[in-house]
Motif scaffolding. Structure first.
Motif: not given
Length: 61
Positions: A20, A22-24, A26-27, A30
């Motif tokens: 999956w 990471k947040r960075k 994914l941002t 997006t």
């Protein structure tokens, strides 16, 4: 019915293997997707407006 249980066990097993983002990441993904969608919408709106003007111009002749 035993196949359905085996299927879901296999699904869970495969989902555990997924990497999956990471947040960075994914941002960033997006932002890339949204900016691409906005750019394409503006591009096609401009092309549509240009074609509409050409048609109006030809019909006015």
């Amino acid at each position: 019915m035993g196949n359905i249980g085996g299927f879901f066990n296999n699904v869970l097993s495969e989902m555990r293997k997924v990497s999956w983002p990471k947040r960075k990441e994914l941002t960033r993904y997006t932002v890339v997707v949204l900016s691409t969608c906005i750019f394409m919408a503006l591009f096609f709106a401009a092309v549509d407006a240009g074609i509409s003007e050409l048609i109006r111009w030809f019909l006015a002749l």
